[in-house]
Design an enzyme around this catalytic site. Structure first.
Site, PDB file in Angstrom:
ATOM      1  N   GLY A  55       0.812  -1.211   0.000  1.00 27.49           N
ATOM      2  CA  GLY A  55       0.000   0.000   0.000  1.00 27.49           C
ATOM      3  C   GLY A  55       0.846   1.263   0.000  1.00 27.49           C
TER       4      GLY A  55
ATOM      5  N   ASP B 244      -0.005  -0.296 -13.800  1.00 31.59           N
ATOM      6  CA  ASP B 244       0.805  -1.066 -12.855  1.00 31.59           C
ATOM      7  C   ASP B 244       1.239  -2.396 -13.451  1.00 31.59           C
ATOM      8  OD1 ASP B 244      -0.044   1.033 -11.348  1.00 31.59           O
ATOM      9  OD2 ASP B 244      -1.297  -0.143  -9.992  1.00 31.59           O
TER      10      ASP B 244
HETATM   11  P1  ADP Z   1      -0.246  -0.972  -3.724  1.00 32.92           P
HETATM   12  O1  ADP Z   1      -0.534  -1.767  -4.937  1.00 32.92           O
HETATM   13  O2  ADP Z   1      -0.094   0.489  -4.009  1.00 32.92           O
HETATM   14  O3  ADP Z   1       0.907  -1.479  -2.927  1.00 32.92           O
HETATM   15  P2  ADP Z   1      -2.877  -1.911  -3.057  1.00 32.92           P
HETATM   16  O4  ADP Z   1      -3.846  -1.559  -1.987  1.00 32.92           O
HETATM   17  O5  ADP Z   1      -3.313  -1.833  -4.466  1.00 32.92           O
HETATM   18  O6  ADP Z   1      -1.546  -1.074  -2.783  1.00 32.92           O
HETATM   19  O7  ADP Z   1      -2.404  -3.426  -2.832  1.00 32.92           O
HETATM   20  C1  ADP Z   1      -2.008  -3.864  -1.575  1.00 32.92           C
HETATM   21  C2  ADP Z   1      -2.615  -5.238  -1.323  1.00 32.92           C
HETATM   22  O8  ADP Z   1      -1.896  -6.229  -2.096  1.00 32.92           O
HETATM   23  C3  ADP Z   1      -2.468  -5.671   0.117  1.00 32.92           C
HETATM   24  O9  ADP Z   1      -3.524  -5.167   0.919  1.00 32.92           O
HETATM   25  C4  ADP Z   1      -2.521  -7.187  -0.039  1.00 32.92           C
HETATM   26  O10 ADP Z   1      -3.849  -7.635  -0.162  1.00 32.92           O
HETATM   27  C5  ADP Z   1      -1.786  -7.428  -1.349  1.00 32.92           C
HETATM   28  N1  ADP Z   1      -0.355  -7.660  -1.060  1.00 32.92           N
HETATM   29  C6  ADP Z   1       0.659  -6.792  -1.212  1.00 32.92           C
HETATM   30  N2  ADP Z   1       1.838  -7.318  -0.791  1.00 32.92           N
HETATM   31  C7  ADP Z   1       1.553  -8.557  -0.360  1.00 32.92           C
HETATM   32  C8  ADP Z   1       2.332  -9.624   0.212  1.00 32.92           C
HETATM   33  N3  ADP Z   1       3.635  -9.487   0.428  1.00 32.92           N
HETATM   34  N4  ADP Z   1       1.688 -10.763   0.524  1.00 32.92           N
HETATM   35  C9  ADP Z   1       0.363 -10.908   0.318  1.00 32.92           C
HETATM   36  N5  ADP Z   1      -0.418  -9.952  -0.203  1.00 32.92           N
HETATM   37  C10 ADP Z   1       0.147  -8.788  -0.536  1.00 32.92           C
HETATM   38 MG    MG Z   2      -2.231  -1.480  -6.182  1.00 32.19          MG
END
Ligand code: ADP
Ligand code: MG
Length: 393
Positions: free
Chosen positions: A119, A188
């Site tokens: 995030g 993305d």
């Molecule tokens: P961003 O893409 O900007 O980092 P988003 O809200 O679109 O933010 O995505 C974040 C989401 O992606 C997290 O809430 C989770 O559900 C998933 N995610 C990100 N990193 C991981 C990880 N290391 N393991 C599992 N899920 C992940």
């Molecule tokens: Mg995202």
């Protein structure tokens, strides 16, 4: 990658059969333009989501992540959205998309480890989707055609072509839109797949074409994390998109891509004030990306940097996807003589800023901004220098 392998071995008690990784991205210029069929420049950066995977015989998928305590487990004949493990919905949604495209696959175990801040505006979600798609492709080879149809093929899968990369980006986007519920564009997923070392990815989201231009060598990409975590799922993001689409409808065009700055002013009377402010941001961003590309080609860094600052000001004043912490970071960046430009990067509402900094000044820049940010907000600042890297493989 080692962390994903170790996590796999600890949890599953055996070695993984394959590993893949997909980079996060920094949006260089062009904010929220992608779903408006517009223009955007991005960089794939050396922050990765890594997956260690192995097939299993029982049509079950078991996922673990070093970012979450609980494993997620589901049967392939039950690919329903699970509110209890929202993070697993990315991989699940991707499997649904592959299946709809005619790809056949069996069960697997996977361990996820990430160095993309969650995030944080560097798109961990796309890196997770892309790495999941490539992991399945390694275990259960398939090929996607440019029209989106897919088929399973004999092992090993052939190297991916650019049309297949674009088809895969669309499948990842569809998973995020339809399954997870974030109406994001293609930026993305394209960035994670089409990155090239030391190159700016230039994406035209109307024609779905990509080209590359060198990032000037004596610049560092410094990312400053505000410490404010956004939550895109079901949030303000979808609302902003709705304003953009409403503005386009009122102006009688399919998307804001088709609106010039002059046409927007001429049609202003037909828009609600909020739709107008949102449209103003998008139309301005498309214009800045176009002019920014020319400036970069001429190595006119001062002009390019001004477009970055103008982009941030437009987020802050018109689109309202900034926040006080991001505004402070950009203000502090501007004070430093080594910084040519800075802006929020990604969806907004928290997350990170992108700063282009002369390489010799990068250290002093990071020290300055860390001290000043803590003095202003009481928060510790995390910042890092990103290398621009190749896309997922
Ligand atoms: P961003 O893409 O900007 O980092 P988003 O809200 O679109 O933010 O995505 C974040 C989401 O992606 C997290 O809430 C989770 O559900 C998933 N995610 C990100 N990193 C991981 C990880 N290391 N393991 C599992 N899920 C992940
Ligand atoms: Mg995202």
């Amino acid at each position: 990658m080692n962390d994903a392998i170790q996590a796999f071995e600890r949890h599953f008690g055996s070695s993984p059969a394959q590993t893949v990784r997909a980079p996060g991205r920094v949006e260089l210029l062009g904010n929220h333009t992608d779903y408006n069929q517009g223009l955007v420049m991005a960089l794939a950066v050396d922050r990765y989501i890594s997956l260690a995977v192995a097939p299993r015989p029982d049509d079950t998928v078991e996922l673990i992540s070093t970012a979450y305590e609980e494993p997620a487990r589901f049967a392939l004949d039950d690919l329903a959205k699970d509110p209890a493990a929202p993070w697993a919905n990315y991989t699940k949604g991707l499997l649904v998309q592959l299946r709809e495209r005619g790809v056949r696959f069996g069960g697997f175990n996977a361990a996820i480890h990430s160095t993309v801040p969650l995030g944080g505006g560097l798109s961990s979600s796309a890196a997770l989707l892309v790495s999941s798609a490539l992991a399945v492709r390694k275990l259960y080879p398939y090929v996607l055609q440019a029209d989106g149809s897919g088929e399973s093929v004999e092992s090993p899968a052939p190297p991916m072509t650019d049309p297949e990369r674009m088809a895969l980006a669309k499948a990842c986007q569809a998973a995020e839109n339809r399954f997870v519920g974030v109406n994001c564009g293609l930026l993305d997923h394209i960035s994670s797949l089409f990155g090239r070392a030391h190159q700016v990815i230039r994406i035209d989201c109307l024609h779905l074409t990509v080209d590359w231009a060198p990032l000037p060598a004596d610049l560092e990409v410094v990312v400053c994390h505000s410490g404010v975590r956004h939550a895109l799922v079901g949030g303000e993001y979808n609302q902003l998109r709705a304003h953009c689409e409403s503005a386009a409808r009122s102006l009688g065009v399919e998307a804001l891509r088709f609106v010039s700055p002059e046409a927007l002013e001429a049609g202003r009377g037909r828009l609600s004030e909020r739709d107008y402010q949102c449209a103003r941001h998008i139309v301005g961003e498309n214009d800045r990306v176009q002019r920014g590309a020319t400036a970069l080609e001429a190595n006119d860094l001062a002009t390019f940097g001004e477009f970055l600052f103008a982009s941030h000001a437009s987020s802050r004043d018109h689109f309202h996807n900034s926040c006080p912490e991001l505004d402070v970071l950009v203000e502090l960046a501007r004070e430093h003589p080594g910084c040519i430009g800075a802006r929020l990067t990604g969806g907004g509402f928290g997350g990170a800023t992108l700063n282009l900094v002369h390489a010799t000044e990068a250290r002093s820049f990071r020290e300055h901004i860390a001290m000043a940010y803590e003095a202003r907000t009481g928060q510790r600042l995390e910042s890092w220098i990103c290398q621009v890297v190749d896309g997922a493989a």
